[in-house]
Design a protein around this motif. Structure first.
Motif, mmCIF file in Angstrom:
data_model
loop_
_atom_site.group_PDB
_atom_site.id
_atom_site.type_symbol
_atom_site.label_atom_id
_atom_site.label_comp_id
_atom_site.label_asym_id
_atom_site.label_seq_id
_atom_site.Cartn_x
_atom_site.Cartn_y
_atom_site.Cartn_z
ATOM 1 N N VAL B 62 0.838 -1.207 0.000
ATOM 2 C CA VAL B 62 0.000 0.000 0.000
ATOM 3 C C VAL B 62 0.872 1.254 0.000
ATOM 4 O O VAL B 62 0.616 2.208 -0.735
ATOM 5 N N VAL B 63 1.948 1.225 0.804
ATOM 6 C CA VAL B 63 2.859 2.375 0.825
ATOM 7 C C VAL B 63 3.557 2.537 -0.523
ATOM 8 O O VAL B 63 3.711 3.650 -1.035
ATOM 9 N N LEU B 64 3.972 1.420 -1.118
ATOM 10 C CA LEU B 64 4.641 1.486 -2.425
ATOM 11 C C LEU B 64 3.712 2.078 -3.473
ATOM 12 O O LEU B 64 4.110 2.913 -4.287
ATOM 13 N N VAL B 65 2.443 1.671 -3.455
ATOM 14 C CA VAL B 65 1.480 2.201 -4.427
ATOM 15 C C VAL B 65 1.338 3.713 -4.247
ATOM 16 O O VAL B 65 1.260 4.463 -5.210
ATOM 17 N N ILE B 69 8.137 4.641 0.310
ATOM 18 C CA ILE B 69 8.768 3.378 0.679
ATOM 19 C C ILE B 69 8.950 3.419 2.181
ATOM 20 O O ILE B 69 9.001 4.496 2.776
ATOM 21 N N ASP B 70 8.983 2.248 2.796
ATOM 22 C CA ASP B 70 9.144 2.184 4.243
ATOM 23 C C ASP B 70 10.106 1.049 4.569
ATOM 24 O O ASP B 70 9.912 -0.075 4.105
ATOM 25 N N SER B 124 11.008 9.601 1.923
ATOM 26 C CA SER B 124 10.487 8.460 2.677
ATOM 27 C C SER B 124 11.570 7.445 3.022
ATOM 28 O O SER B 124 11.598 6.915 4.128
ATOM 29 N N ILE B 125 12.493 7.182 2.082
ATOM 30 C CA ILE B 125 13.491 6.139 2.394
ATOM 31 C C ILE B 125 14.423 6.609 3.509
ATOM 32 O O ILE B 125 14.757 5.831 4.418
ATOM 33 N N ILE B 126 14.783 7.892 3.492
ATOM 34 C CA ILE B 126 15.677 8.404 4.526
ATOM 35 C C ILE B 126 14.956 8.460 5.872
ATOM 36 O O ILE B 126 15.480 8.033 6.901
ATOM 37 N N ALA B 258 13.869 -8.680 2.314
ATOM 38 C CA ALA B 258 13.188 -9.853 1.757
ATOM 39 C C ALA B 258 11.732 -9.515 1.446
ATOM 40 O O ALA B 258 11.204 -9.866 0.380
ATOM 41 N N VAL B 259 11.068 -8.816 2.386
ATOM 42 C CA VAL B 259 9.670 -8.439 2.170
ATOM 43 C C VAL B 259 9.557 -7.460 0.997
ATOM 44 O O VAL B 259 8.672 -7.582 0.142
ATOM 45 N N LEU B 260 10.494 -6.510 0.956
ATOM 46 C CA LEU B 260 10.495 -5.546 -0.150
ATOM 47 C C LEU B 260 10.677 -6.272 -1.484
ATOM 48 O O LEU B 260 9.990 -5.980 -2.466
#
Lengths: 360, 338
Positions: B62-65, B69-70, B124-126, B258-260
């Motif tokens: 959901v975050v990727l959509v 990114i988290d 978001s990535i930072i 792995a989840v990513l």
């Protein structure tokens, strides 16, 4: 406005005005604010931690900063180009493993001076070649497929780590020639050799990024790869160069790691991966690419290491250090944002109204 | 040549299609090579052991959509799990209070990420790398890395919804993790395809500026996406403690990539706006199948990471190369098509 992962930064979204300003001034907070923060931290620790302001602290500081520093340098180059290299630790570990294995396999039990040096030299050359190969393949994949660097390097990280773990079965390779570790841990003019290697690498990289056409191309690609391509710059070749440079820095890091740990393993230093990104961003490297200086990174690394050394002497847990690192990053980026947005408001008022062309 | 390009563009429209093809192919090969692979007990086992990762992947999707990114979700899951475990084991609080507190903590940490990303404008990535360090390190500092072994029975007792015996005498149980995974998948699917919020998230991920101009509440959407991931992470964390019967503060940490990988394999794009729930599930299935299949074949588990690396490199390259046929009108996609 929301921020997509690799989209234009908040400032870039405001067009050319802010871009030129940032070219002139960089990120103000990181230019002045970070050295002040560093000074405050050093003074604070020196006042409140009895054993902090001693030569011993300073020497251990120099030992410890070298490895994280070299790995951060390896992360900074792709970051400035608008990418990311998640495979730096994997690359450095594999290079260290190869060198350790070669030294162990090639070295007869009673090797004399010349043979010893020859074997060490051969191992170093092999490590360098391996890193060049990894960097070249990573760069080619990113440049020619156009897959996001995060994904490519996520794949190469898994692949490189997998090969290392598969070949070593997760074991540690030790038995490095004594002279190797001894040289690494020796001091020159009171400074550890590993620290001097780090400083040398940082200076060379700083010159390459700031003073050569390659450095300019990397920053341009980070700002706008399409515009760079239309400026008759071979962006693909430059991107390959970015990841080769990053991998060569991993090779230098692997020498330092081998000397520091006196052994090699696929599992060493894995927790440094995200810390290198943290250090780079703290040092004013724009996570969207295009901007960043080695000098800023050096100050950021010093801040992180001073906190770590100080907390260590206070007997506080390493975990608390990492938590504080995270909080400092958030605080600094927040300060930069506030500073920048205030500045932007004034700038926009000066321009009366942004021209339609500068809108995203 | 022309035929090939239309074929590729069809693949690009439905990344799940070729993923399914790869899974079927791999499944066929594995079942031929190892008779135990395609048995009901093995498949149910697989489902159960990958449920935790799958639930996190659904939240991350959901975050990727939404275009973000988290990296901090595993740390969030660990914190939520540990606090709930401490409440249950040390304070003896009732189940609903513990579970509710765990889920609330997950949502709160997710909302904190969203606040940093939206208001402080940290990428978001930072931001999530930083919060991951903060959440996880504080957890390890406060707990001293101590595990909680004496979880109450209501938490660790196995809950079986359906049980049957196969002709070969193996017991097949549909347990709580499997049901939770199905519920989570259905919930996420309904959210993303049947609700206004879902459509707005896709719109925002596709083009945030356009989404803002047509009146989508960007802040609200950010908070929703990261809050949802926080909720799913916390649920996954609670479920993981249920499976293993203890709460180990660093058990989930390190699962992030792995989840990513699974979410991205399933076609979710890091640039946002793309991805489906079935795709994410297929991504997890592929990873699970490869690991399990290689195990059954007696291939060293050390080999698994090499396979994951190759799968990520090949699948993402194919997806992007085929996408080049029909360039999407988006700045990032264009910039990356060097």
């Amino acid at each position: 406005m929301s921020e997509p992962l690799l989209g234009d930064g908040p400032a870039a979204g405001h067009g050319l005005g802010s871009l030129t300003a940032r070219l002139q001034g960089g990120l103000p907070m990181s230019e002045i604010g970070l050295p002040v923060l560093l000074l405050a931290l050093v003074l604070g620790f020196a006042l409140f931690v009895p054993q902090f302001a001693t030569l011993g602290t300073f020497q251990s500081f120099m030992y410890q900063i070298a490895m994280l520093g070299l790995l951060s340098l390896a992360m900074v180059v792709p970051l400035i180009s608008g990418g990311l290299n998640l495979a730096i630790i994997a690359t450095a570990n594999q290079s260290a493993l190869l060198m350790a294995w070669l030294m162990k396999a090639l070295l007869p039990a009673s090797a004399g001076g010349p043979t010893l040096l020859l074997v060490i030299l051969a191992a170093l050359v092999a490590g360098l070649l391996l890193c060049l190969l990894i960097g070249f393949l990573t760069g080619a994949l990113i440049a020619y497929t156009g897959v996001h660097p995060i994904l490519v390097t996520l794949g190469t990280k898994s692949l490189i780590d997998g090969i290392s773990i598969y070949l070593t079965r997760g074991t540690v390779i030790s038995g490095i020639p004594d002279i190797f570790a001894a040289t690494g841990n020796a001091t020159l003019l009171g400074m550890p050799v590993v620290f001097l290697i780090f400083i040398l690498a940082a200076v060379v990289l700083g010159i390459v990024l700031q003073g050569t056409p390659f450095g300019l191309k990397v920053a341009m690609i980070g700002s706008n790869i399409e515009a760079t391509r239309y400026s008759a710059i071979d962006t693909r070749r430059t991107l390959v160069g970015v990841y080769v440079t990053s991998s060569v820095l991993c090779f230098v890091a692997s020498i330092v790691m081998l000397a520091a740990f006196n052994s090699a393993s696929a599992g060493y230093a894995q927790s440094y991966l995200l810390v290198t990104i943290l250090a780079a961003v703290l040092g004013g490297v724009d996570p969207f690419g295009g901007f960043g200086k080695v000098a800023g990174l050096m100050v950021a690394l010093a801040i992180l290491q001073v906190i770590s050394s100080g907390f260590n002497q206070l007997g506080l847990s390493n975990y608390l250090t990492v938590a504080i690192w995270g909080l400092i990053l958030i605080a600094v980026v927040a300060a930069q944002t506030i500073h920048q947005s205030g500045w932007l408001v004034r700038r926009l008022r000066f321009r009366a109204a942004p021209s339609p062309a500068s809108k995203p | 040549m022309h035929e090939q390009s239309t074929f590729l563009s069809r693949l690009q429209r439905r990344p799940e299609a070729w993923l399914l093809a790869v899974i079927l192919l791999a499944g066929l090969a594995l079942s031929l090579a190892s008779p135990t692979f395609l048995t009901l007990p093995n498949i149910v086992d697989l489902l159960e052991s990958y449920a935790v990762q799958a639930i996190m992947a659904l939240g991350l999707f959901v975050v990727l959509v939404s275009g973000g990114i988290d990296i901090s979700f595993a740390a969030t899951a660990s914190v939520a799990q540990y606090v709930a475990a401490a409440m249950a084991a040390y304070a003896g609080l009732p189940p609903l209070v513990c579970i509710g507190a765990g889920l609330l903590i997950g949502v709160a940490l997710g909302l904190l990420n969203a606040a940093l990303i939206h208001y402080v404008r940290i990428t978001s990535i930072i931001a999530t790398i930083a919060t991951m360090s903060v959440y996880f390190s504080f957890l390890m500092y406060v707990t001293g890395g101590r595990s909680i072994y004496n979880l109450p029975d209501w938490w660790t007792d196995r809950i079986t919804f359906y049980e049957t015996e196969t002709t070969s005498g193996d017991l097949v149980r549909i347990t709580l993790p499997i049901v939770a995974l199905l519920v989570a998948a259905l919930l996420t699917w309904l959210l993303m395809t049947r609700s206004k919020v879902g459509r707005q998230l896709y719109a925002m991920g596709g083009n945030p500026e356009a989404a803002r101009r047509i009146g989508i509440n960007i802040a609200g959407m950010q908070f929703f996406a990261y809050g949802f991931l926080g909720f799913m992470s916390a649920a996954a964390g609670l479920l993981q403690a249920h499976r293993v019967g203890e709460s180990v503060p660093n058990a989930l940490y390190g699962n992030e990539l792995a989840v990513l990988s699974a979410a991205v394999l399933g076609g979710a794009s890091l640039t946002g706006g793309i991805g489906t729930v079935p795709g994410v599930l297929l991504g997890i299935v592929l990873l699970a199948m490869l690991q399990n299949g290689l195990n059954l074949l007696g291939v060293s588990s050390y080999f698994f990471q090499i396979v994951i690396g190759l799968v990520i490199l090949i699948s993402t390259s194919i997806t992007v190369l085929s996408a080049r046929q029909r360039r999407r009108r988006r700045p990032i996609g264009e910039a990356l098509n060097v």
